[in-house]
Design a protein around this motif. Structure first.
Motif, PDB file in Angstrom:
ATOM      1  N   GLY A 233       0.811  -0.999   0.049  1.00  0.00           N
ATOM      2  CA  GLY A 233       0.004   0.085  -0.017  1.00  0.00           C
ATOM      3  C   GLY A 233       0.848   1.214   0.062  1.00  0.00           C
ATOM      4  O   GLY A 233       2.127   1.091  -0.279  1.00  0.00           O
ATOM      5  N   GLU A 234       0.263   2.374   0.430  1.00  0.00           N
ATOM      6  CA  GLU A 234       0.922   3.669   0.615  1.00  0.00           C
ATOM      7  C   GLU A 234       2.224   3.513   1.475  1.00  0.00           C
ATOM      8  O   GLU A 234       2.093   2.965   2.580  1.00  0.00           O
ATOM      9  N   ARG A 235       3.361   4.291   1.237  1.00  0.00           N
ATOM     10  CA  ARG A 235       4.470   4.295   2.017  1.00  0.00           C
ATOM     11  C   ARG A 235       4.244   4.268   3.409  1.00  0.00           C
ATOM     12  O   ARG A 235       4.671   3.419   4.473  1.00  0.00           O
ATOM     13  N   ASP A 236       3.650   5.216   3.889  1.00  0.00           N
ATOM     14  CA  ASP A 236       3.253   5.592   5.421  1.00  0.00           C
ATOM     15  C   ASP A 236       2.603   4.765   5.898  1.00  0.00           C
ATOM     16  O   ASP A 236       3.083   4.105   7.200  1.00  0.00           O
ATOM     17  N   ALA A 237       1.609   3.972   5.347  1.00  0.00           N
ATOM     18  CA  ALA A 237       1.053   3.191   6.059  1.00  0.00           C
ATOM     19  C   ALA A 237       1.322   1.773   6.060  1.00  0.00           C
ATOM     20  O   ALA A 237       1.454   1.003   6.981  1.00  0.00           O
ATOM     21  N   VAL A 238       2.378   1.454   5.150  1.00  0.00           N
ATOM     22  CA  VAL A 238       2.869   0.127   5.251  1.00  0.00           C
ATOM     23  C   VAL A 238       4.221   0.251   6.145  1.00  0.00           C
ATOM     24  O   VAL A 238       4.380  -0.736   7.158  1.00  0.00           O
ATOM     25  N   VAL A 239       4.722   1.381   6.250  1.00  0.00           N
ATOM     26  CA  VAL A 239       5.863   1.496   7.302  1.00  0.00           C
ATOM     27  C   VAL A 239       5.271   1.293   8.734  1.00  0.00           C
ATOM     28  O   VAL A 239       5.956   0.966   9.598  1.00  0.00           O
ATOM     29  N   ALA A 240       4.258   2.021   9.013  1.00  0.00           N
ATOM     30  CA  ALA A 240       3.507   1.828  10.276  1.00  0.00           C
ATOM     31  C   ALA A 240       2.954   0.932  10.714  1.00  0.00           C
ATOM     32  O   ALA A 240       2.292   0.366  11.596  1.00  0.00           O
ATOM     33  N   ASP A 241       2.567  -0.206   9.700  1.00  0.00           N
ATOM     34  CA  ASP A 241       1.855  -1.636   9.919  1.00  0.00           C
ATOM     35  C   ASP A 241       2.766  -2.281  10.770  1.00  0.00           C
ATOM     36  O   ASP A 241       3.850  -2.530  10.771  1.00  0.00           O
ATOM     37  N   PRO A 242       1.970  -3.089  11.920  1.00  0.00           N
ATOM     38  CA  PRO A 242       2.528  -3.793  12.806  1.00  0.00           C
ATOM     39  C   PRO A 242       3.252  -4.827  12.031  1.00  0.00           C
ATOM     40  O   PRO A 242       4.399  -5.522  12.656  1.00  0.00           O
ATOM     41  N   LYS A 243       2.808  -5.480  11.146  1.00  0.00           N
ATOM     42  CA  LYS A 243       3.410  -6.785  10.447  1.00  0.00           C
ATOM     43  C   LYS A 243       4.659  -6.545   9.712  1.00  0.00           C
ATOM     44  O   LYS A 243       5.427  -6.974   9.608  1.00  0.00           O
ATOM     45  N   THR A 244       4.822  -4.964   9.372  1.00  0.00           N
ATOM     46  CA  THR A 244       6.029  -4.380   8.818  1.00  0.00           C
ATOM     47  C   THR A 244       7.515  -4.427  10.026  1.00  0.00           C
ATOM     48  O   THR A 244       8.270  -5.155   9.909  1.00  0.00           O
ATOM     49  N   ARG A 245       6.775  -3.933  11.001  1.00  0.00           N
ATOM     50  CA  ARG A 245       7.649  -3.781  12.344  1.00  0.00           C
ATOM     51  C   ARG A 245       8.199  -5.354  12.661  1.00  0.00           C
ATOM     52  O   ARG A 245       9.421  -5.457  12.991  1.00  0.00           O
ATOM     53  N   GLU A 246       7.256  -6.265  12.589  1.00  0.00           N
ATOM     54  CA  GLU A 246       7.445  -7.477  13.172  1.00  0.00           C
ATOM     55  C   GLU A 246       8.562  -8.352  12.301  1.00  0.00           C
ATOM     56  O   GLU A 246       9.420  -9.004  12.511  1.00  0.00           O
ATOM     57  N   VAL A 247       8.110  -8.334  10.805  1.00  0.00           N
ATOM     58  CA  VAL A 247       8.716  -9.145   9.851  1.00  0.00           C
ATOM     59  C   VAL A 247      10.167  -8.267   9.300  1.00  0.00           C
ATOM     60  O   VAL A 247      11.100  -8.937   9.197  1.00  0.00           O
ATOM     61  N   TYR A 248       9.907  -7.064   9.031  1.00  0.00           N
ATOM     62  CA  TYR A 248      11.255  -6.411   8.413  1.00  0.00           C
ATOM     63  C   TYR A 248      12.068  -5.669   9.501  1.00  0.00           C
ATOM     64  O   TYR A 248      13.481  -5.741   9.332  1.00  0.00           O
TER      65      TYR A 248
END
Length: 251
Positions: A233-248
């Motif tokens: 999705g949009e950059r800021d939304a992906v960066v803020a997503d908990p799954k991004t913090r967990e995986v990446y």
């Protein structure tokens, strides 16, 4: 229909690649708009470069479909896909080290011609391309090295030659596989500025681990893990997503 009238420059539907019992990409679906700036992120082994190889035809997909400006290219060769407007750079630099910069870029220009380069003909046979090759080298700040051998260049300069070769193909979709990898801070700033200057007629899809730099260039972000799209999705939304913090990001 021109690219401005198309909804998508690149459509990937349920793409899969298996190597024996190992699944490298699994049911990957993405859409890229004309002129979009997309960042592909994910940990090592997530399937990012495999996905690029499927898009370009360097790897044939096990299942799924790839459409480039509305044309189904799933079974087409890399050469045919390039003629439809697709170009890329590689994680490992692929240049002709014993040739000059001008020669390398000229070969990129020859890829646009209906007839392919004939190895027994000297590049001087295609003399009308010399001016264009030098113009492209000037655009990436390497005109002064046009007659130098690639083998004599610094690593960051080789990255710029590879970008010049890709741009010589006048792509409408450009795939950049870790273009900032291994560069010094100064080299990274130079290459970042070159990517930012790519005309909006070209959609840019980039794999990159240097998040701070890459996010400045991206409008949309896709997170891959174990060959699957986890967040998109949009950059800021992906960066803020908990799954991004967990995986990446590992938090």
């Amino acid at each position: 229909m021109n690219s401005a009238e198309l909804t998508y420059a690149l459509e990937i539907s349920h793409l899969r690649k298996s190597f024996g019992g190992l699944v490298a990409t699994h049911d990957v679906s993405l859409t890229i708009r004309p002129g979009e700036r997309r960042l592909i992120i994910g940990p090592n082994g997530a399937g990012k470069t495999t996905l690029f190889n499927q898009i370009t035809g360097d790897l044939q997909s096990t299942a799924g479909q790839i459409r480039l400006f509305g044309v189904d290219v799933t079974q087409l060769t890399p050469y045919r896909r390039a003629h439809l407007g697709l170009a890329r750079t590689y994680q490992i630099i692929t240049l002709f080290d014993r040739d000059t910069l001008e020669h390398n870029v000229t070969l990129g220009l020859l890829g646009l011609r209906p007839s392919r380069w004939q190895m027994w003909r000297p590049v001087s046979y295609y003399g009308d391309l010399s001016t264009e090759a030098r113009r492209i080298l000037d655009a990436v700040g390497l005109l002064h090295l046009a007659d130098s051998l690639v083998s004599d260049l610094a690593y960051g300069e080789k990255r710029r030659v590879e970008l010049a070769m890709a741009l010589a193909q006048k792509p409408r979709v450009l795939l950049l596989d870790e273009p900032l990898a291994g560069l010094s801070n100064a080299e990274r700033a130079t290459v970042k500025a070159l990517i930012a200057a790519i005309p909006r007629e070209t959609a840019v899809v980039m794999i990159e681990h240097d998040m701070d730099t890459a996010l400045d260039l991206a409008e949309t972000v896709t997170l891959l893990n174990y060959g699957r799209v986890i967040v998109d999705g949009e950059r800021d939304a992906v960066v803020a997503d908990p799954k991004t913090r967990e995986v990446y990001l590992g938090v």
